[in-house]
Scaffold this motif. Structure first.
Motif, PDB file in Angstrom:
ATOM      1  N   LEU A 114       0.830  -1.207   0.000  1.00 54.90           N
ATOM      2  CA  LEU A 114       0.000   0.000   0.000  1.00 54.90           C
ATOM      3  C   LEU A 114       0.863   1.255   0.000  1.00 54.90           C
ATOM      4  O   LEU A 114       0.592   2.216  -0.747  1.00 54.90           O
ATOM      5  N   LEU A 115       1.899   1.266   0.816  1.00 55.02           N
ATOM      6  CA  LEU A 115       2.802   2.411   0.870  1.00 55.02           C
ATOM      7  C   LEU A 115       3.482   2.632  -0.482  1.00 55.02           C
ATOM      8  O   LEU A 115       3.604   3.759  -0.957  1.00 55.02           O
ATOM      9  N   GLU A 116       3.901   1.543  -1.101  1.00 56.26           N
ATOM     10  CA  GLU A 116       4.576   1.661  -2.391  1.00 56.26           C
ATOM     11  C   GLU A 116       3.627   2.179  -3.470  1.00 56.26           C
ATOM     12  O   GLU A 116       3.997   3.049  -4.269  1.00 56.26           O
ATOM     13  N   LEU A 117       2.390   1.665  -3.491  1.00 58.78           N
ATOM     14  CA  LEU A 117       1.414   2.105  -4.490  1.00 58.78           C
ATOM     15  C   LEU A 117       1.101   3.585  -4.373  1.00 58.78           C
ATOM     16  O   LEU A 117       0.826   4.256  -5.373  1.00 58.78           O
ATOM     17  N   ASN A 118       1.126   4.097  -3.134  1.00 54.05           N
ATOM     18  CA  ASN A 118       0.814   5.505  -2.899  1.00 54.05           C
ATOM     19  C   ASN A 118       2.054   6.384  -2.791  1.00 54.05           C
ATOM     20  O   ASN A 118       1.965   7.554  -2.430  1.00 54.05           O
ATOM     21  N   ASN A 119       3.216   5.776  -3.107  1.00 60.96           N
ATOM     22  CA  ASN A 119       4.486   6.518  -3.113  1.00 60.96           C
ATOM     23  C   ASN A 119       4.741   7.200  -1.768  1.00 60.96           C
ATOM     24  O   ASN A 119       5.092   8.383  -1.694  1.00 60.96           O
ATOM     25  N   LEU A 120       4.551   6.428  -0.696  1.00 63.95           N
ATOM     26  CA  LEU A 120       4.743   6.950   0.656  1.00 63.95           C
ATOM     27  C   LEU A 120       5.934   6.264   1.302  1.00 63.95           C
ATOM     28  O   LEU A 120       6.006   5.034   1.347  1.00 63.95           O
ATOM     29  N   ARG A 121       6.853   7.059   1.829  1.00 66.02           N
ATOM     30  CA  ARG A 121       8.005   6.502   2.543  1.00 66.02           C
ATOM     31  C   ARG A 121       7.819   6.588   4.056  1.00 66.02           C
ATOM     32  O   ARG A 121       8.282   5.736   4.801  1.00 66.02           O
ATOM     33  N   ALA A 122       7.158   7.649   4.495  1.00 65.45           N
ATOM     34  CA  ALA A 122       6.821   7.823   5.910  1.00 65.45           C
ATOM     35  C   ALA A 122       5.332   8.141   5.956  1.00 65.45           C
ATOM     36  O   ALA A 122       4.871   9.051   5.253  1.00 65.45           O
ATOM     37  N   ALA A 123       4.579   7.404   6.763  1.00 66.66           N
ATOM     38  CA  ALA A 123       3.123   7.579   6.729  1.00 66.66           C
ATOM     39  C   ALA A 123       2.475   6.984   7.971  1.00 66.66           C
ATOM     40  O   ALA A 123       3.083   6.201   8.701  1.00 66.66           O
ATOM     41  N   TYR A 124       1.245   7.393   8.174  1.00 69.70           N
ATOM     42  CA  TYR A 124       0.389   6.778   9.185  1.00 69.70           C
ATOM     43  C   TYR A 124      -0.475   5.744   8.466  1.00 69.70           C
ATOM     44  O   TYR A 124      -1.003   6.011   7.378  1.00 69.70           O
ATOM     45  N   ILE A 125      -0.632   4.574   9.046  1.00 71.72           N
ATOM     46  CA  ILE A 125      -1.391   3.486   8.434  1.00 71.72           C
ATOM     47  C   ILE A 125      -2.593   3.158   9.313  1.00 71.72           C
ATOM     48  O   ILE A 125      -2.458   2.977  10.521  1.00 71.72           O
ATOM     49  N   ARG A 126      -3.766   3.067   8.706  1.00 67.95           N
ATOM     50  CA  ARG A 126      -5.001   2.808   9.445  1.00 67.95           C
ATOM     51  C   ARG A 126      -5.680   1.522   8.946  1.00 67.95           C
ATOM     52  O   ARG A 126      -6.305   1.502   7.900  1.00 67.95           O
ATOM     53  N   PRO A 127      -5.539   0.407   9.671  1.00 63.52           N
ATOM     54  CA  PRO A 127      -6.365  -0.768   9.405  1.00 63.52           C
ATOM     55  C   PRO A 127      -7.724  -0.600  10.105  1.00 63.52           C
ATOM     56  O   PRO A 127      -7.789  -0.124  11.249  1.00 63.52           O
ATOM     57  N   LEU A 128      -8.784  -0.989   9.427  1.00 63.34           N
ATOM     58  CA  LEU A 128     -10.130  -0.903   9.984  1.00 63.34           C
ATOM     59  C   LEU A 128     -10.887  -2.178   9.653  1.00 63.34           C
ATOM     60  O   LEU A 128     -10.979  -2.572   8.485  1.00 63.34           O
ATOM     61  N   VAL A 129     -11.408  -2.832  10.671  1.00 60.51           N
ATOM     62  CA  VAL A 129     -12.276  -3.994  10.488  1.00 60.51           C
ATOM     63  C   VAL A 129     -13.704  -3.537  10.765  1.00 60.51           C
ATOM     64  O   VAL A 129     -13.986  -2.993  11.836  1.00 60.51           O
ATOM     65  N   PHE A 130     -14.572  -3.747   9.793  1.00 63.42           N
ATOM     66  CA  PHE A 130     -15.952  -3.283   9.947  1.00 63.42           C
ATOM     67  C   PHE A 130     -16.922  -4.368   9.515  1.00 63.42           C
ATOM     68  O   PHE A 130     -16.591  -5.264   8.735  1.00 63.42           O
ATOM     69  N   SER A 131     -18.136  -4.289  10.043  1.00 64.45           N
ATOM     70  CA  SER A 131     -19.115  -5.360   9.853  1.00 64.45           C
ATOM     71  C   SER A 131     -19.889  -5.203   8.554  1.00 64.45           C
ATOM     72  O   SER A 131     -19.843  -4.154   7.895  1.00 64.45           O
ATOM     73  N   GLY A 132     -20.625  -6.247   8.225  1.00 64.76           N
ATOM     74  CA  GLY A 132     -21.529  -6.187   7.087  1.00 64.76           C
ATOM     75  C   GLY A 132     -22.885  -5.669   7.513  1.00 64.76           C
ATOM     76  O   GLY A 132     -23.068  -5.147   8.616  1.00 64.76           O
ATOM     77  N   SER A 133     -23.888  -5.809   6.636  1.00 66.64           N
ATOM     78  CA  SER A 133     -25.241  -5.328   6.914  1.00 66.64           C
ATOM     79  C   SER A 133     -25.851  -6.103   8.077  1.00 66.64           C
ATOM     80  O   SER A 133     -25.868  -7.332   8.076  1.00 66.64           O
TER      81      SER A 133
END
Length: 296
Positions: free
Chosen positions: A87-106
């Motif tokens: 993800l960092l490489e795709l967005n050309n980020l060398r230093a960044a904050y990363i946010r994983p989020l687990v969320f439910s379905g309907s």
């Protein structure tokens, strides 16, 4: 600030998609009830390349947070860490904050979900509370009671408490809030752990009523490595008022000193404090300027 643009990509359920086209389930429990879990990690641009600090610990805590509220967690953490680097490489980020989020379905019922989704996002983000010494106040809002909620988990809905406390502090002219627990002891800031310095010793509230921050544990480890007395004990408001110095810590905020609590201004200069030494040591660790275990 702007967290994404038309080119930004996120990881969503096994594939990379543009953030603007990801969509949202308007009937999901996470949206209606705050039924979700998240994490915050930092990637640093080190002399060894881009490195995510303590990635394994963060994703293990994410898994435990989901398990604590019955939210399915079916992903392999090593795989997710690899996707963070991608993800960092795709967005050309060398230093960044990363946010994983687990969320439910309907699901409109107040029952545990059988479905869950995962999203990974990243953006450039400086220290959450800035770099200047903080002015904080004792909040009128309390930390949630551990008998009513899993306060050791990073659950989305719980952070309404944090939003209320920090918003109140800012409206009163402060930078951040300190919350008491149900017994009147100082627990933590809205989303950071608290340490105070008194007579060349460092004190921090015990884990009973505070969030088990990964940065908090890193600070404790640094103190032990440097031979600094670190004591976990319940702190009164008076303890905080009469401290020689104090600081907050968290992944987003990193380590930042406190200048003032309510109308009490600390007299000792931050640059000569033990906290400032710990701050420098922490920066050296995350930038891999010293030997330290990290995830590649």
């Amino acid at each position: 600030m702007q967290y994404y643009n038309q080119n930004t990509k996120i990881f969503l359920n096994g594939e990379f998609v543009h953030a603007k086209s990801a969509g949202i389930d308007l009937f999901g429990q996470s949206l209606h009830y705050g039924y979700g879990a998240f994490e915050g990690l930092r990637a640093y641009n080190t002399h060894n390349g881009t490195r995510i600090f303590k990635a394994e610990e963060h994703f293990e805590r994410l898994k435990k947070s989901c398990e604590s509220i019955g939210l399915p967690y079916r992903w392999n953490n090593r795989y997710l860490i690899e996707q963070c680097y991608e993800l960092l490489e795709l967005n050309n980020l060398r230093a960044a904050y990363i946010r994983p989020l687990v969320f439910s379905g309907s699901n409109m019922h107040l029952t545990s979900s059988e479905d869950a989704n995962i999203m990974l996002a990243a953006w450039e983000w400086g220290p959450y509370l800035g770099q200047n010494l903080l002015r904080v106040n004792i909040s009128s809002y309390e930390r949630p009671n551990p008998k009513s909620f899993h306060i050791d988990a990073k659950i989305s809905g719980q952070y309404i408490n944090s939003i209320l406390a920090s918003t109140e502090a800012i409206r009163k002219g402060f930078d951040e809030a300190l919350l008491l627990d149900q017994d009147g002891y100082v627990a933590q800031a809205s989303s950071e752990n608290l340490f105070i310095e008194k007579d060349y010793k460092i004190y921090t509230p015990p884990l009973e009523n505070v969030f088990p921050g990964i940065t908090r544990q890193t600070v404790i480890d640094i103190c032990k490595e440097l031979g600094i007395d670190i004591i976990e004990k319940k702190l009164t408001v008076q303890d905080v008022y009469t401290a020689d110095n104090a600081f907050l810590c968290g992944t987003a905020a990193e380590i930042i000193g406190i200048k003032q609590v309510d109308d009490i201004v600390y007299k000792e200069e931050w640059e000569y404090s033990i906290g400032a030494t710990i701050q420098i040591k922490y920066k050296n660790l995350v930038l891999e300027q010293e030997n330290y275990e990290v995830i590649i």
